[in-house]
Design a protein around this motif. Sequence first.
Motif, short mmCIF file in Angstrom:
data_model
loop_
_atom_site.label_atom_id
_atom_site.label_comp_id
_atom_site.label_asym_id
_atom_site.label_seq_id
_atom_site.Cartn_x
_atom_site.Cartn_y
_atom_site.Cartn_z
N LEU A 28 0.86 -1.18 0.00
CA LEU A 28 0.00 0.00 0.00
C LEU A 28 0.90 1.22 0.00
O LEU A 28 2.12 1.10 0.20
CB LEU A 28 -0.93 0.01 1.22
CG LEU A 28 -2.08 -1.00 1.14
CD1 LEU A 28 -1.77 -2.23 1.91
CD2 LEU A 28 -3.40 -0.39 1.59
N MET A 84 -6.25 -7.66 3.26
CA MET A 84 -6.81 -6.91 4.38
C MET A 84 -8.31 -6.66 4.17
O MET A 84 -8.84 -6.81 3.07
CB MET A 84 -6.08 -5.59 4.58
CG MET A 84 -6.45 -4.48 3.62
SD MET A 84 -5.50 -2.95 3.93
CE MET A 84 -6.02 -2.52 5.57
N SER A 118 -9.91 -8.12 8.55
CA SER A 118 -9.02 -7.63 9.59
C SER A 118 -7.76 -7.10 8.90
O SER A 118 -7.73 -6.92 7.68
CB SER A 118 -8.69 -8.75 10.56
OG SER A 118 -7.93 -8.27 11.65
N THR A 119 -6.73 -6.90 9.67
CA THR A 119 -5.49 -6.39 9.11
C THR A 119 -4.37 -6.58 10.13
O THR A 119 -4.55 -7.27 11.13
CB THR A 119 -5.67 -4.89 8.72
OG1 THR A 119 -4.48 -4.41 8.12
CG2 THR A 119 -5.97 -4.02 9.92
N LEU A 160 -5.56 2.82 20.59
CA LEU A 160 -5.09 3.93 19.74
C LEU A 160 -5.24 5.26 20.47
O LEU A 160 -6.24 5.50 21.15
CB LEU A 160 -5.88 3.98 18.43
CG LEU A 160 -5.98 2.70 17.59
CD1 LEU A 160 -6.84 2.93 16.35
CD2 LEU A 160 -4.60 2.20 17.18
N GLY A 195 -15.59 -6.15 9.47
CA GLY A 195 -14.22 -5.73 9.16
C GLY A 195 -14.02 -4.24 9.22
O GLY A 195 -13.22 -3.68 8.46
N THR A 196 -14.75 -3.59 10.12
CA THR A 196 -14.54 -2.15 10.33
C THR A 196 -14.07 -1.91 11.76
O THR A 196 -14.06 -2.85 12.58
CB THR A 196 -15.85 -1.37 10.08
OG1 THR A 196 -16.85 -1.90 10.95
CG2 THR A 196 -16.30 -1.50 8.64
N LEU A 262 1.86 1.50 6.57
CA LEU A 262 0.38 1.62 6.53
C LEU A 262 -0.21 1.56 7.93
O LEU A 262 -1.01 2.42 8.32
CB LEU A 262 -0.18 0.50 5.64
CG LEU A 262 -1.63 0.53 5.15
CD1 LEU A 262 -2.60 -0.12 6.12
CD2 LEU A 262 -2.14 1.91 4.74
N CYS A 263 0.20 0.56 8.70
CA CYS A 263 -0.33 0.43 10.06
C CYS A 263 0.12 1.59 10.94
O CYS A 263 -0.65 2.06 11.78
CB CYS A 263 0.05 -0.91 10.68
SG CYS A 263 -0.85 -2.30 9.97
O1 X90 Z 1 -6.15 3.03 1.19
C1 X90 Z 1 -6.50 1.91 1.56
O2 X90 Z 1 -7.15 1.16 0.84
C2 X90 Z 1 -6.13 1.43 2.93
C3 X90 Z 1 -7.14 1.73 3.97
C4 X90 Z 1 -6.78 1.10 5.27
C5 X90 Z 1 -7.60 1.50 6.43
C6 X90 Z 1 -7.36 0.84 7.73
C7 X90 Z 1 -6.00 0.40 8.12
C8 X90 Z 1 -5.88 0.09 9.58
C9 X90 Z 1 -4.50 -0.24 10.05
C10 X90 Z 1 -5.28 0.15 12.47
C11 X90 Z 1 -6.13 -0.91 12.99
C12 X90 Z 1 -7.39 -0.58 13.63
C13 X90 Z 1 -8.69 -0.99 13.04
C14 X90 Z 1 -8.82 -2.19 12.20
C15 X90 Z 1 -10.22 -2.67 12.00
C16 X90 Z 1 -10.36 -3.80 11.05
C17 X90 Z 1 -4.28 -0.37 11.49
#
Ligand code: X90
Length: 278
Positions: A28, A84, A118-119, A160, A195-196, A262-263
């Motif tokens: 990403l 993810m 999830s991720t 967070l 998954g949110t 990304l994370c």
């Molecule tokens: O641009 C994209 O397509 C990426 C979007 C990614 C959004 C979320 C990334 C989350 C990363 C935080 C975790 C907390 C919530 C996870 C819930 C499934 C790390």
Amino acid sequence: MELKIKIVSDSSCDISAAANTDISIAPLTISADGRDYIDNESTNIHEMLDNLARYNGRSFSACPNVEMWLNSFGDADIIYCIAMTSGLSGTYNSACAARDLYMQKNPEAKVFVLDTLSTGPEQRLIVEKAKELSVSGLEFEDVCQELENYKNKTRLFFSLASLHNFAQNGRVSKLVASAVGMLSMRIVGTASREGTLEMVSKCRGELKAKSALLELFKEAGYNGGRINLCHVENEKFAQEIKAEILTSYPDADVSVYPAGALCSYYAERGGLLVGIEC
Ligand code: X90
């Protein structure tokens, strides 16, 4: 001829492809202030976070496109692709489009795309499981089924300190985003069934967040299984949780590691993501 098997995932799982030659990662990208940060080993996360903190404009993320996924598929005969959550990202859809193209060109190939819902560290558990299963001698269909089953036995929890980037990208409601931002406030949450991001509680201070997390692990049925602790410049907090887990389960397999780009962007400084096997 021996069949070529490949495990692929997107970079949100924070597995280094350099250290795992049998795994390919589609990255990403984070964009801010005219700069792109590709989520791979080349990105200096500390510098990225500093730049983001100084920058008042908008920032974005982008999922891997179809071509990036096809690159990661290489020329494999059997592909297990762990993506993810489709609830927050186009990553899964883009992987499905890549699968369809790949199978048109290679009708004999077998490609499985899993929506982890999830991720981060939960996704990493699933990728690690895929790696084990792929060399276990099981048939393709059985590996797919085992991965679906495994996904139901893993969970994602997090603490967070800011949801600024989540809100900025429209991936969380304003109501939830307003829960943090004040000094020392943290949300403790989980990946919802869709998954949110689901908020479970608001905590003042890391100590309270720690007890809230440990309580959630217990409620989820944690019983000494594997745990991945992924932190954004907060190794101390991750180690504290690890120590608590090892007190109750001395043989638990617990990994602590820093988040990738990304994370780190979404979990933000101080954030902690936990993937557990229940
Ligand atoms: O641009 C994209 O397509 C990426 C979007 C990614 C959004 C979320 C990334 C989350 C990363 C935080 C975790 C907390 C919530 C996870 C819930 C499934 C790390």
